[in-house]
Design a protein around this motif. Structure first.
Motif, PDB file in Angstrom:
ATOM      1  N   VAL A 116       7.231  10.534 -43.763  1.00 20.92           N
ATOM      2  CA  VAL A 116       7.647  10.794 -42.483  1.00 20.92           C
ATOM      3  C   VAL A 116       8.080  12.447 -42.689  1.00 20.92           C
ATOM      4  CG1 VAL A 116       8.613   8.831 -41.713  1.00 20.92           C
ATOM      5  CG2 VAL A 116       9.853  10.199 -42.881  1.00 20.92           C
ATOM      6  N   TRP A 117       8.212  13.206 -41.785  1.00 21.81           N
ATOM      7  CA  TRP A 117       8.691  14.717 -41.704  1.00 21.81           C
ATOM      8  C   TRP A 117       9.929  14.799 -40.871  1.00 21.81           C
ATOM      9  CZ3 TRP A 117       3.725  13.205 -42.614  1.00 21.81           C
ATOM     10  CH2 TRP A 117       2.985  13.687 -43.875  1.00 21.81           C
ATOM     11  N   VAL A 118      10.924  15.532 -41.345  1.00 25.75           N
ATOM     12  CA  VAL A 118      12.146  15.833 -40.672  1.00 25.75           C
ATOM     13  C   VAL A 118      12.606  17.241 -40.468  1.00 25.75           C
ATOM     14  CG1 VAL A 118      12.849  13.192 -41.168  1.00 25.75           C
ATOM     15  CG2 VAL A 118      13.589  15.085 -42.542  1.00 25.75           C
ATOM     16  N   THR A 119      13.317  17.500 -39.631  1.00 22.44           N
ATOM     17  CA  THR A 119      14.114  18.555 -39.709  1.00 22.44           C
ATOM     18  C   THR A 119      15.534  18.391 -40.087  1.00 22.44           C
ATOM     19  OG1 THR A 119      14.788  18.529 -37.412  1.00 22.44           O
ATOM     20  CG2 THR A 119      13.089  19.701 -37.667  1.00 22.44           C
ATOM     21  N   LEU A 120      15.983  19.240 -40.953  1.00 22.29           N
ATOM     22  CA  LEU A 120      17.314  19.047 -41.636  1.00 22.29           C
ATOM     23  C   LEU A 120      18.146  20.084 -41.173  1.00 22.29           C
ATOM     24  CD1 LEU A 120      16.577  17.338 -45.137  1.00 22.29           C
ATOM     25  CD2 LEU A 120      17.096  16.206 -43.155  1.00 22.29           C
ATOM     26  N   ASP A 121      19.639  19.918 -40.989  1.00 19.11           N
ATOM     27  CA  ASP A 121      20.493  20.895 -40.953  1.00 19.11           C
ATOM     28  C   ASP A 121      21.799  20.382 -40.997  1.00 19.11           C
ATOM     29  OD1 ASP A 121      21.902  22.885 -39.827  1.00 19.11           O
ATOM     30  OD2 ASP A 121      21.073  22.842 -37.856  1.00 19.11           O
ATOM     31  N   PHE A 122      22.601  20.807 -41.922  1.00 16.36           N
ATOM     32  CA  PHE A 122      23.608  20.298 -42.580  1.00 16.36           C
ATOM     33  C   PHE A 122      24.811  21.203 -42.190  1.00 16.36           C
ATOM     34  CE2 PHE A 122      20.370  18.923 -45.538  1.00 16.36           C
ATOM     35  CZ  PHE A 122      20.850  17.668 -45.673  1.00 16.36           C
ATOM     36  N   LYS A 123      24.984  21.707 -41.087  1.00 15.17           N
ATOM     37  CA  LYS A 123      25.807  22.488 -40.326  1.00 15.17           C
ATOM     38  C   LYS A 123      27.011  21.558 -40.072  1.00 15.17           C
ATOM     39  CE  LYS A 123      23.227  26.134 -37.874  1.00 15.17           C
ATOM     40  NZ  LYS A 123      22.733  26.671 -36.590  1.00 15.17           N
TER      41      LYS A 123
END
Length: 235
Positions: free
Chosen positions: A51-58
């Motif tokens: 799979v492919w994901v967008t990551l944002d650890f804000k």
């Protein structure tokens, strides 16, 4: 149409509670991300799939990312983020890429018609053409041999939209149901009668009543969504 944030490759561990998915990144880190799809996602996403994901650890985010794409068999990708369909279609309409709906200088999204109770995805207007209401449905259910179907679960909401599109036509406006096919292995589309027989019946009734039924191929790739062209709809 590129993704706003570069996608990260991962391995799907499981999807649960409809909106949650556990993934494993290449470095072994395991995360829970948002699954932006309300359907059953039948034939999309089994444990172990790439799979492919967008990551944002804000700080403040409940989940660190969103699931976007899944690989289904060698060389086939599907976009499970159903909201992407409207974004891609909106841009394609603006650029005149969807030729049966080209020629409208004005485009509005999420429009409620006077006297109506529901919002339609797009209202196209202006120029010499009659105004056109467009409702978009994301298709990712692949049945094999290039056949895709909609819906992937019983859809009371989808049935309601078909009835309302028929009302639009009866009121003298143009109406279109547009299947946005976000699966590179689908070459033609039909109603999923085995999943929702009432939807199939209403779709054929709507087509006979003058609702235009179109399918447009959008190939998802890790670097963006590529509009490919029209697909046949089998009624």
């Amino acid at each position: 149409m590129p993704f706003e944030t570069p996608l990260q490759e991962a391995t799907l561990l499981r999807r649960y509670k409809r909106f949650l998915a556990d993934i494993r990144l290449p470095d072994g880190q395991e995360l829970t991300v948002h699954c932006p799809n309300t359907g059953s996602m039948r034939n999309c996403g089994q444990p172990g799939d790439r799979v492919w994901v967008t990551l944002d650890f804000k700080p403040g985010r409940k989940l660190p990312g969103t699931w976007e794409l899944v690989e289904i068999g060698p060389g086939q990708l599907a976009c499970i983020h159903s909201a992407r369909a409207n974004r891609v279609v909106g841009q394609a309409l603006q650029q005149g890429v969807i030729t049966p709906l080209a020629g409208y200088p004005e485009q509005r999204a999420e429009v409620r018609l006077p006297g109506g109770t529901s919002r339609f995805d797009f209202l196209l207007s202006g120029g010499a053409l009659p105004a056109c209401v467009v409702e978009v449905k994301s298709v990712t259910l692949a049945l094999g041999n290039g056949v895709g179907a909609f819906p992937d679960a019983v859809s009371a909401r989808g049935q309601k939209h078909l009835r309302e599109l028929m009302d639009v036509v009866q009121g003298g406006r143009r109406a279109c149901l547009l299947f946005c096919v976000m699966h590179s292995g689908i070459e033609r589309v039909r109603p999923a009668d085995e999943v929702d027989a009432e939807y199939g019946r209403l779709l054929r009734e709507a087509a006979a009543a003058g609702v235009e039924v179109l399918a447009w191929s959008v190939w998802p790739e890790p670097d963006g969504m590529q509009v490919r062209g029209a697909l046949p709809v089998l009624l």
